[in-house]
Design a protein around this motif. Sequence first.
Motif, PDB file in Angstrom:
ATOM      1  N   UNK A 194       5.115  -4.307  -2.350  1.00  0.00           N
ATOM      2  CA  UNK A 194       4.184  -4.038  -1.412  1.00  0.00           C
ATOM      3  C   UNK A 194       3.753  -2.661  -1.764  1.00  0.00           C
ATOM      4  N   UNK A 195       2.241  -2.409  -1.868  1.00  0.00           N
ATOM      5  CA  UNK A 195       1.877  -1.172  -2.174  1.00  0.00           C
ATOM      6  C   UNK A 195       2.016  -0.280  -1.160  1.00  0.00           C
ATOM      7  N   UNK A 196       1.743  -0.687   0.379  1.00  0.00           N
ATOM      8  CA  UNK A 196       2.185   0.451   1.140  1.00  0.00           C
ATOM      9  C   UNK A 196       3.677   1.135   1.122  1.00  0.00           C
ATOM     10  N   UNK A 197       4.569   0.070   0.839  1.00  0.00           N
ATOM     11  CA  UNK A 197       6.003   0.444   0.727  1.00  0.00           C
ATOM     12  C   UNK A 197       6.188   1.380  -0.431  1.00  0.00           C
ATOM     13  N   UNK A 198       5.570   1.298  -1.631  1.00  0.00           N
ATOM     14  CA  UNK A 198       5.861   2.114  -2.418  1.00  0.00           C
ATOM     15  C   UNK A 198       5.063   3.097  -2.365  1.00  0.00           C
ATOM     16  N   UNK A 226      -8.128  -3.812   1.322  1.00  0.00           N
ATOM     17  CA  UNK A 226      -8.110  -5.169   0.750  1.00  0.00           C
ATOM     18  C   UNK A 226      -7.322  -4.872  -0.414  1.00  0.00           C
ATOM     19  N   UNK A 227      -6.670  -3.825  -0.813  1.00  0.00           N
ATOM     20  CA  UNK A 227      -5.855  -3.559  -2.018  1.00  0.00           C
ATOM     21  C   UNK A 227      -4.739  -3.147  -1.665  1.00  0.00           C
ATOM     22  N   UNK A 276      -6.499   2.946  -6.535  1.00  0.00           N
ATOM     23  CA  UNK A 276      -7.335   1.522  -6.687  1.00  0.00           C
ATOM     24  C   UNK A 276      -6.155   0.527  -7.207  1.00  0.00           C
ATOM     25  N   UNK A 277      -6.049  -0.640  -6.767  1.00  0.00           N
ATOM     26  CA  UNK A 277      -4.959  -1.599  -7.249  1.00  0.00           C
ATOM     27  C   UNK A 277      -5.666  -2.966  -7.354  1.00  0.00           C
TER      28      UNK A 277
END
Length: 390
Positions: A111-115, A101-102, A150-151
């Motif tokens: 995007x967090x996954x891309x980073x 969810x984060x 945690x984001x």
Amino acid sequence: MNRPAPQPVINATGVVIHTNLGRAPLSRAASEAAILAAQGYSNLEFDLGSGRRGSRQAHLQNILQELTGAEAALVVNNNASAVLLGLSALAAGKEVIVSRGEAVEIGGGFRVPDVLSQSGAILVDVGTTNRTYARDYEDAITQNTGAFLKAHASNFRVEGFTAAVEPGELVELGARKDVPVLHDVGSGSLLLTENYGLAHEPTPQESVAAGVGLTFFSGDKLLGGPQAGIVVGTRDLVNRLERHPLARAFRIDKMSLASLIATLVHYLRGEAEREIPIWRMISTPVQLLEERAISWQKAVQEIPGVHARVDDSRSAIGGGSLPGETLPTRVLSLDCSTVAGGAQQVMERLRKADPPVIARIEDDRVLLDPRTVSTRSDEELLQALTNSFK
């Protein structure tokens, strides 16, 4: 080109931190600090005591330690680069465990996954979109686990049947399993937003107090300063970021550094609500907004064909901060039915004013919110309205 670019505009939208309009306007002290840094030389990276080379980060260390309670701090050019630097320095080639969810996307397709991928870390998402527990993190730990991330979901809200792991709970698990906890709190509010009738926004101070290893936040959102990415945390982890090659690529420039320090000093002095524009806007009483809206109404009634009234409305915080949270306001509401092209035509004319006025439309009426308009701009705004109804 005779006009400056980007061109100054009057923000009458009521969106306090308007990303498309430059986010947080700086305080007078922060603006003057940037000008001084730009116009001459400074001890940016020079130690006046020893006469040797110094560090630009040294100017911020004591201030951020005092404000957040952290052992150490590092500032880079924006929060996205701060997170990327942290992941690159601590978890390249390792697994980073994130709640499903984060694993979010914020503005501009960030995007967090891309980073995580760009940093060389390996994403391991756990839990479900709406519910994640500490046991989900624990079950995913392997010998190659590099960190928990945690984001804060700063630009959307999940409601209903939900569960999330608090930073302190992750810290306890990380201490047992020797896994550092990284926390992106997003907007970086140093004040308690609930004191202004808003939902609670996580603060860097809370993250540090919970024992988080590294906390990341923005300088130009709820902190109210220039674009910057701020990292606070334990000394050993911050030192690892300082030694990473990306730290130089992402370093903050001298003008942003100077204006950020001036902004942070407002918090040290307890004057943020009075001196920092976004907090002055957020804390403005509705009665004062109504008085300004009424004064605008009286002025535009002199314009032939203008039918204006003062209406109740809501101001948004904006900037990916406090999603769905608004503040009560009073707006000047313009009936545009007598103008060929209606509200859209009036909006277009306002955008062509000098300076341009940016407003919003509701029910084919143009609304102008005094919350985000400086009192210094009232005369220019009224002149733009006069020209728009000619």
